[in-house]
Motif scaffolding. Structure first.
Motif, PDB file in Angstrom:
ATOM      1  N   GLY A  10       0.813  -1.209   0.000  1.00 50.37           N
ATOM      2  CA  GLY A  10       0.000   0.000   0.000  1.00 50.37           C
ATOM      3  C   GLY A  10       0.849   1.263   0.000  1.00 50.37           C
ATOM      4  O   GLY A  10       0.542   2.230  -0.699  1.00 50.37           O
ATOM      5  N   VAL A  11       1.941   1.243   0.749  1.00 49.43           N
ATOM      6  CA  VAL A  11       2.852   2.391   0.791  1.00 49.43           C
ATOM      7  C   VAL A  11       3.523   2.574  -0.577  1.00 49.43           C
ATOM      8  O   VAL A  11       3.608   3.690  -1.095  1.00 49.43           O
ATOM      9  CB  VAL A  11       3.902   2.218   1.911  1.00 49.43           C
ATOM     10  CG1 VAL A  11       5.010   3.252   1.792  1.00 49.43           C
ATOM     11  CG2 VAL A  11       3.235   2.304   3.274  1.00 49.43           C
ATOM     12  N   ALA A  12       3.970   1.484  -1.173  1.00 49.99           N
ATOM     13  CA  ALA A  12       4.592   1.570  -2.496  1.00 49.99           C
ATOM     14  C   ALA A  12       3.601   2.111  -3.525  1.00 49.99           C
ATOM     15  O   ALA A  12       3.956   2.945  -4.365  1.00 49.99           O
ATOM     16  CB  ALA A  12       5.113   0.196  -2.922  1.00 49.99           C
ATOM     17  N   PHE A  13       2.350   1.661  -3.439  1.00 47.73           N
ATOM     18  CA  PHE A  13       1.311   2.137  -4.348  1.00 47.73           C
ATOM     19  C   PHE A  13       1.071   3.629  -4.139  1.00 47.73           C
ATOM     20  O   PHE A  13       0.971   4.400  -5.102  1.00 47.73           O
ATOM     21  CB  PHE A  13       0.012   1.347  -4.125  1.00 47.73           C
ATOM     22  CG  PHE A  13      -1.089   1.716  -5.071  1.00 47.73           C
ATOM     23  CD1 PHE A  13      -1.141   1.177  -6.344  1.00 47.73           C
ATOM     24  CD2 PHE A  13      -2.074   2.603  -4.697  1.00 47.73           C
ATOM     25  CE1 PHE A  13      -2.151   1.512  -7.220  1.00 47.73           C
ATOM     26  CE2 PHE A  13      -3.097   2.957  -5.558  1.00 47.73           C
ATOM     27  CZ  PHE A  13      -3.141   2.396  -6.827  1.00 47.73           C
ATOM     28  N   ALA A  14       1.006   4.053  -2.894  1.00 42.73           N
ATOM     29  CA  ALA A  14       0.786   5.473  -2.595  1.00 42.73           C
ATOM     30  C   ALA A  14       1.927   6.325  -3.129  1.00 42.73           C
ATOM     31  O   ALA A  14       1.693   7.413  -3.682  1.00 42.73           O
ATOM     32  CB  ALA A  14       0.628   5.676  -1.086  1.00 42.73           C
ATOM     33  N   ARG A  15       3.131   5.854  -2.994  1.00 46.58           N
ATOM     34  CA  ARG A  15       4.286   6.604  -3.499  1.00 46.58           C
ATOM     35  C   ARG A  15       4.286   6.673  -5.019  1.00 46.58           C
ATOM     36  O   ARG A  15       4.678   7.681  -5.601  1.00 46.58           O
ATOM     37  CB  ARG A  15       5.574   5.994  -2.984  1.00 46.58           C
ATOM     38  CG  ARG A  15       5.767   6.248  -1.504  1.00 46.58           C
ATOM     39  CD  ARG A  15       7.076   5.723  -0.986  1.00 46.58           C
ATOM     40  NE  ARG A  15       7.228   6.117   0.416  1.00 46.58           N
ATOM     41  CZ  ARG A  15       7.861   5.411   1.313  1.00 46.58           C
ATOM     42  NH1 ARG A  15       8.441   4.270   0.981  1.00 46.58           N
ATOM     43  NH2 ARG A  15       7.950   5.840   2.556  1.00 46.58           N
ATOM     44  N   ALA A  16       3.849   5.617  -5.670  1.00 44.56           N
ATOM     45  CA  ALA A  16       3.848   5.583  -7.136  1.00 44.56           C
ATOM     46  C   ALA A  16       2.659   6.315  -7.746  1.00 44.56           C
ATOM     47  O   ALA A  16       2.788   6.988  -8.764  1.00 44.56           O
ATOM     48  CB  ALA A  16       3.846   4.128  -7.622  1.00 44.56           C
ATOM     49  N   GLU A  17       1.484   6.198  -7.108  1.00 45.40           N
ATOM     50  CA  GLU A  17       0.256   6.712  -7.706  1.00 45.40           C
ATOM     51  C   GLU A  17      -0.333   7.928  -7.004  1.00 45.40           C
ATOM     52  O   GLU A  17      -1.253   8.557  -7.527  1.00 45.40           O
ATOM     53  CB  GLU A  17      -0.801   5.597  -7.756  1.00 45.40           C
ATOM     54  CG  GLU A  17      -0.389   4.392  -8.577  1.00 45.40           C
ATOM     55  CD  GLU A  17      -0.164   4.723 -10.044  1.00 45.40           C
ATOM     56  OE1 GLU A  17      -0.838   5.628 -10.574  1.00 45.40           O
ATOM     57  OE2 GLU A  17       0.688   4.074 -10.669  1.00 45.40           O
ATOM     58  N   GLY A  18       0.133   8.219  -5.787  1.00 41.70           N
ATOM     59  CA  GLY A  18      -0.403   9.369  -5.059  1.00 41.70           C
ATOM     60  C   GLY A  18      -1.750   9.119  -4.410  1.00 41.70           C
ATOM     61  O   GLY A  18      -2.432  10.052  -4.014  1.00 41.70           O
ATOM     62  N   PHE A  67       4.147   2.403  10.242  1.00 45.17           N
ATOM     63  CA  PHE A  67       5.404   3.135  10.182  1.00 45.17           C
ATOM     64  C   PHE A  67       6.167   3.114  11.514  1.00 45.17           C
ATOM     65  O   PHE A  67       7.389   3.205  11.516  1.00 45.17           O
ATOM     66  CB  PHE A  67       5.171   4.585   9.745  1.00 45.17           C
ATOM     67  CG  PHE A  67       4.835   4.711   8.290  1.00 45.17           C
ATOM     68  CD1 PHE A  67       5.720   4.256   7.320  1.00 45.17           C
ATOM     69  CD2 PHE A  67       3.641   5.269   7.881  1.00 45.17           C
ATOM     70  CE1 PHE A  67       5.413   4.365   5.975  1.00 45.17           C
ATOM     71  CE2 PHE A  67       3.329   5.386   6.547  1.00 45.17           C
ATOM     72  CZ  PHE A  67       4.222   4.929   5.580  1.00 45.17           C
ATOM     73  N   ALA A  68       5.453   2.957  12.606  1.00 44.09           N
ATOM     74  CA  ALA A  68       6.096   2.878  13.924  1.00 44.09           C
ATOM     75  C   ALA A  68       6.582   1.470  14.253  1.00 44.09           C
ATOM     76  O   ALA A  68       7.215   1.244  15.265  1.00 44.09           O
ATOM     77  CB  ALA A  68       5.124   3.350  15.007  1.00 44.09           C
ATOM     78  N   GLY A  69       6.268   0.516  13.368  1.00 38.60           N
ATOM     79  CA  GLY A  69       6.673  -0.868  13.607  1.00 38.60           C
ATOM     80  C   GLY A  69       5.796  -1.585  14.609  1.00 38.60           C
ATOM     81  O   GLY A  69       6.185  -2.637  15.133  1.00 38.60           O
ATOM     82  N   CYS A  70       4.615  -1.046  14.883  1.00 45.16           N
ATOM     83  CA  CYS A  70       3.715  -1.632  15.882  1.00 45.16           C
ATOM     84  C   CYS A  70       2.649  -2.539  15.283  1.00 45.16           C
ATOM     85  O   CYS A  70       1.936  -3.213  16.022  1.00 45.16           O
ATOM     86  CB  CYS A  70       2.998  -0.518  16.662  1.00 45.16           C
ATOM     87  SG  CYS A  70       4.122   0.568  17.537  1.00 45.16           S
ATOM     88  N   LEU A  71       2.524  -2.575  13.965  1.00 48.44           N
ATOM     89  CA  LEU A  71       1.502  -3.384  13.322  1.00 48.44           C
ATOM     90  C   LEU A  71       1.965  -4.836  13.310  1.00 48.44           C
ATOM     91  O   LEU A  71       3.102  -5.129  12.953  1.00 48.44           O
ATOM     92  CB  LEU A  71       1.267  -2.903  11.882  1.00 48.44           C
ATOM     93  CG  LEU A  71       0.063  -3.461  11.176  1.00 48.44           C
ATOM     94  CD1 LEU A  71      -1.214  -2.971  11.821  1.00 48.44           C
ATOM     95  CD2 LEU A  71       0.088  -3.059   9.718  1.00 48.44           C
ATOM     96  N   THR A  72       1.098  -5.717  13.750  1.00 45.95           N
ATOM     97  CA  THR A  72       1.462  -7.152  13.784  1.00 45.95           C
ATOM     98  C   THR A  72       0.713  -7.890  12.709  1.00 45.95           C
ATOM     99  O   THR A  72      -0.347  -7.479  12.252  1.00 45.95           O
ATOM    100  CB  THR A  72       1.125  -7.749  15.166  1.00 45.95           C
ATOM    101  OG1 THR A  72      -0.262  -7.594  15.421  1.00 45.95           O
ATOM    102  CG2 THR A  72       1.928  -7.081  16.259  1.00 45.95           C
ATOM    103  N   ASP A  73       1.284  -9.019  12.303  1.00 53.03           N
ATOM    104  CA  ASP A  73       0.659  -9.845  11.256  1.00 53.03           C
ATOM    105  C   ASP A  73      -0.476 -10.655  11.837  1.00 53.03           C
ATOM    106  O   ASP A  73      -0.535 -10.933  12.993  1.00 53.03           O
ATOM    107  CB  ASP A  73       1.693 -10.764  10.621  1.00 53.03           C
ATOM    108  CG  ASP A  73       2.673  -9.986   9.768  1.00 53.03           C
ATOM    109  OD1 ASP A  73       2.294  -8.934   9.256  1.00 53.03           O
ATOM    110  OD2 ASP A  73       3.810 -10.457   9.615  1.00 53.03           O
TER     111      ASP A  73
END
Length: 73
Positions: A10-18, A67-73
């Motif tokens: 999702g982050v890569a998509f946001a960076r590529a597509e806005g 981004f804070a590294g707090c999200l777990t799988d």
């Protein structure tokens, strides 16, 4: 599928597509990316279509957790 892998896509998509995809849509983005990588590896040519059904503006806490590294799988 792992949440962190989906958020990375999702982050890569946001960076590529806005467009910041909603977490649910980020799962579709991840699958599309995985399919594209598999095609690159195998040399197969495919049209890859996915649905981006929402934006992540109301899910910013989940993005902040990622981004804070707090999200777990």
């Amino acid at each position: 599928m792992a949440q962190t892998a989906c958020f990375e896509a999702g982050v890569a998509f946001a960076r590529a597509e806005g467009i910041v995809p909603a977490p649910e849509s980020a799962h579709a983005v991840r699958v599309a990316v995985d399919e594209a990588l598999a095609c690159r590896e195998s040399g197969e040519s495919k049209a890859i279509v996915f649905a981006l059904s929402g934006h992540g503006h109301f899910d910013m806490q989940a993005c902040l957790d990622h981004f804070a590294g707090c999200l777990t799988d």
